[in-house]
Motif scaffolding. Sequence first.
Motif, PDB file in Angstrom:
ATOM      1  N   ARG A  89       0.806  -1.225   0.000  1.00 11.22           N
ATOM      2  CA  ARG A  89       0.000   0.000   0.000  1.00 11.22           C
ATOM      3  C   ARG A  89       0.836   1.272   0.000  1.00 11.22           C
ATOM      4  N   ALA A  90       2.163   1.139   0.069  1.00  6.74           N
ATOM      5  CA  ALA A  90       3.018   2.312   0.236  1.00  6.74           C
ATOM      6  C   ALA A  90       3.442   2.963  -1.074  1.00  6.74           C
ATOM      7  N   SER A  91       3.022   2.431  -2.203  1.00  9.33           N
ATOM      8  CA  SER A  91       3.312   3.027  -3.518  1.00  9.33           C
ATOM      9  C   SER A  91       4.812   3.214  -3.759  1.00  9.33           C
ATOM     10  N   GLY A  92       5.615   2.275  -3.273  1.00  9.65           N
ATOM     11  CA  GLY A  92       7.050   2.335  -3.519  1.00  9.65           C
ATOM     12  C   GLY A  92       7.821   3.223  -2.572  1.00  9.65           C
ATOM     13  N   LYS A  93       7.141   3.922  -1.655  1.00  8.22           N
ATOM     14  CA  LYS A  93       7.837   4.768  -0.685  1.00  8.22           C
ATOM     15  C   LYS A  93       8.317   3.907   0.487  1.00  8.22           C
ATOM     16  N   PRO A  94       9.513   4.181   1.020  1.00  9.29           N
ATOM     17  CA  PRO A  94       9.984   3.432   2.190  1.00  9.29           C
ATOM     18  C   PRO A  94       9.140   3.749   3.420  1.00  9.29           C
ATOM     19  N   ILE A  95       8.979   2.761   4.285  1.00 15.49           N
ATOM     20  CA  ILE A  95       8.181   2.903   5.500  1.00 15.49           C
ATOM     21  C   ILE A  95       9.119   2.966   6.703  1.00 15.49           C
ATOM     22  N   ARG A  96       9.025   4.035   7.464  1.00 18.97           N
ATOM     23  CA  ARG A  96       9.760   4.164   8.717  1.00 18.97           C
ATOM     24  C   ARG A  96       8.928   3.468   9.803  1.00 18.97           C
ATOM     25  N   VAL A  97       9.534   2.565  10.554  1.00 18.82           N
ATOM     26  CA  VAL A  97       8.785   1.749  11.516  1.00 18.82           C
ATOM     27  C   VAL A  97       8.583   2.523  12.816  1.00 18.82           C
ATOM     28  N   ALA A  98       7.334   2.669  13.231  1.00 20.36           N
ATOM     29  CA  ALA A  98       6.989   3.366  14.468  1.00 20.36           C
ATOM     30  C   ALA A  98       7.251   2.447  15.659  1.00 20.36           C
ATOM     31  N   SER A  99       8.291   2.760  16.422  1.00 20.74           N
ATOM     32  CA  SER A  99       8.711   1.860  17.495  1.00 20.74           C
ATOM     33  C   SER A  99       7.686   1.750  18.614  1.00 20.74           C
ATOM     34  N   LYS A 100       6.914   2.805  18.871  1.00 14.79           N
ATOM     35  CA  LYS A 100       5.930   2.738  19.955  1.00 14.79           C
ATOM     36  C   LYS A 100       4.879   1.676  19.677  1.00 14.79           C
ATOM     37  N   ALA A 130       5.274  14.927  -2.959  1.00 18.44           N
ATOM     38  CA  ALA A 130       5.970  15.749  -1.969  1.00 18.44           C
ATOM     39  C   ALA A 130       6.493  14.915  -0.808  1.00 18.44           C
ATOM     40  N   VAL A 131       5.946  13.710  -0.631  1.00 20.20           N
ATOM     41  CA  VAL A 131       6.325  12.843   0.472  1.00 20.20           C
ATOM     42  C   VAL A 131       7.429  11.892   0.017  1.00 20.20           C
ATOM     43  N   THR A 132       8.482  11.763   0.819  1.00 23.00           N
ATOM     44  CA  THR A 132       9.579  10.870   0.457  1.00 23.00           C
ATOM     45  C   THR A 132       9.548   9.553   1.220  1.00 23.00           C
ATOM     46  N   GLU A 133       8.828   9.512   2.345  1.00 24.13           N
ATOM     47  CA  GLU A 133       8.735   8.295   3.144  1.00 24.13           C
ATOM     48  C   GLU A 133       7.435   8.298   3.934  1.00 24.13           C
ATOM     49  N   LEU A 134       7.034   7.105   4.372  1.00 23.96           N
ATOM     50  CA  LEU A 134       5.813   6.941   5.162  1.00 23.96           C
ATOM     51  C   LEU A 134       6.181   6.408   6.535  1.00 23.96           C
ATOM     52  N   ALA A 135       5.185   6.291   7.402  1.00 25.42           N
ATOM     53  CA  ALA A 135       5.404   5.736   8.737  1.00 25.42           C
ATOM     54  C   ALA A 135       4.290   4.763   9.059  1.00 25.42           C
ATOM     55  N   ALA A 136       4.639   3.666   9.714  1.00 31.22           N
ATOM     56  CA  ALA A 136       3.637   2.681  10.137  1.00 31.22           C
ATOM     57  C   ALA A 136       4.256   1.780  11.186  1.00 31.22           C
ATOM     58  N   GLY A 137       3.403   1.215  11.996  1.00 33.82           N
ATOM     59  CA  GLY A 137       3.844   0.260  13.007  1.00 33.82           C
ATOM     60  C   GLY A 137       2.701  -0.604  13.485  1.00 33.82           C
ATOM     61  N   SER A 138       1.561   0.022  13.760  1.00 28.95           N
ATOM     62  CA  SER A 138       0.412  -0.721  14.281  1.00 28.95           C
ATOM     63  C   SER A 138      -0.039  -1.816  13.332  1.00 28.95           C
ATOM     64  N   GLY A 139       0.072  -1.562  12.044  1.00 31.33           N
ATOM     65  CA  GLY A 139      -0.375  -2.544  11.066  1.00 31.33           C
ATOM     66  C   GLY A 139       0.396  -3.842  11.100  1.00 31.33           C
ATOM     67  N   LEU A 140       1.569  -3.851  11.727  1.00 30.16           N
ATOM     68  CA  LEU A 140       2.330  -5.097  11.860  1.00 30.16           C
ATOM     69  C   LEU A 140       1.653  -6.054  12.836  1.00 30.16           C
ATOM     70  N   TYR A 141       1.065  -5.511  13.899  1.00 29.09           N
ATOM     71  CA  TYR A 141       0.402  -6.336  14.911  1.00 29.09           C
ATOM     72  C   TYR A 141      -1.084  -6.548  14.622  1.00 29.09           C
ATOM     73  N   LEU A 157      12.564  -4.215   9.734  1.00 28.27           N
ATOM     74  CA  LEU A 157      13.554  -3.442   8.978  1.00 28.27           C
ATOM     75  C   LEU A 157      14.418  -4.304   8.061  1.00 28.27           C
ATOM     76  N   SER A 158      14.418  -5.604   8.282  1.00 26.90           N
ATOM     77  CA  SER A 158      15.182  -6.494   7.401  1.00 26.90           C
ATOM     78  C   SER A 158      14.463  -6.740   6.079  1.00 26.90           C
ATOM     79  N   ARG A 159      13.209  -6.311   5.986  1.00 27.72           N
ATOM     80  CA  ARG A 159      12.423  -6.547   4.779  1.00 27.72           C
ATOM     81  C   ARG A 159      12.563  -5.384   3.806  1.00 27.72           C
ATOM     82  N   PRO A 160      12.610  -5.648   2.512  1.00 26.83           N
ATOM     83  CA  PRO A 160      12.581  -4.555   1.541  1.00 26.83           C
ATOM     84  C   PRO A 160      11.312  -3.729   1.713  1.00 26.83           C
ATOM     85  N   GLY A 161      11.460  -2.417   1.633  1.00 26.22           N
ATOM     86  CA  GLY A 161      10.312  -1.536   1.780  1.00 26.22           C
ATOM     87  C   GLY A 161      10.263  -0.819   3.113  1.00 26.22           C
ATOM     88  N   PHE A 162      11.109  -1.236   4.071  1.00 27.73           N
ATOM     89  CA  PHE A 162      11.173  -0.567   5.366  1.00 27.73           C
ATOM     90  C   PHE A 162      12.557   0.046   5.539  1.00 27.73           C
TER      91      PHE A 162
END
Length: 381
Positions: free
Chosen positions: A34-45, A242-253, A57-62
């Motif tokens: 869903r990130a349209s090729g933009k890297p995802i910064r992982v929300a640690s909280k 205009a956006v170079t990266e995204l953020a997500a974390g909750s979607g992992l759990y 972070l070991s996966r491509p795309g993060f």
Amino acid sequence: MTLHWDRATASVQPPLAVVDLDAFDANAADLVRRASGKPIRVASKSVRCRTLLARALSRPGFAGVMAYAVPEARWLVASGFEDVYVAYPSVDRAALAALAADAHQAAQVTLTVDSLEHVHFLAALDRPHGLRVALDVDASLRLGRLHLGVRRSPLREPADAAALARAASAAGLSVVGLMFYDAQIAGLPDSSPAVRMMKKRSADSLGRRRGEVVAAVRAVADLEFVNGGGTGSLHVTGPDPAVTELAAGSGLYGPTLFDGYDDFTPQPAAAFALPVVRHPGPGFVTAFGGGYVASGPPGWSRVPAPFGRAEVKLVKSEGVGEVQTPLQGNGVRDLGLGDNVWFRYAKAGEMCERFDVLHLVSGDHLVETVPTYRGEGKNFG
């Protein structure tokens, strides 16, 4: 799914928490899709476990970590993580001074500012020069006096953002990023036509203003990143040039607050089990513990939800308790003392504040048991 978890953790005494690695990996792949090729910064909280942060972070795309406290960021960098953005302002003088005094850590950590107050606070440190900062820009929707979104940054207009960037640079800070968190899109399920309409209008309005803010700040600062979105809005924010990266974390759990979105359905990857400790009457059982209510506006949406057994529900007059949680329904009839009752948490990483370890499972197998932040003796607030 819960039968697999029961078998995988049969030798573990509940209360216990699991993360299903197959579901975790599937959710990670869906976030990237869903990130349209933009890297995802992982929300640690939303993760609060170094092993699982590293797995994502070991996966491509993060790429990169979105942390929530300066001591946390310093600890992560000391553990080998790189490019850590503390996405919330800090007034922890001791931690900030230690960061400024460590050239390696200062090069890997970016701080958040949204006002001249923050700039002056950082500038008053002994060695502020070279500290990296990003501007947090308000991403809410304003309709007259109506404010839709979270109350965080006062910074909103392009000219104001550019002026703050200039002031930060003049104070010796290095302005390297911008952040826009669209909580009214990312954190709100598609529960009605009115909500869908609001989210579309918000996305359109923010898209225009975000481009203007980015252009204004790029004219005065050499930006490395423009961060936007969240688990619920990756597909909306990702296409914005205009956006170079995204953020997500909750979607992992895949917690319960992310049920009910139109465009994606995360798999339940994290859950906790409570043991049955008594039978108070026909059609009822009581489980040990369970009062793990999530932050945010109070209500039933913030309460853990029984999972995996049909017709098992909370007793509304009691809810989840400090040391016991009653349950009722036809599904409790076959529950004996010591049997597990599984629950999904309302949010994501907050669950980890209740458990020292996470049991990582795959199918019927317990793969590994790893510490949470709490289990490593870390409490960042």
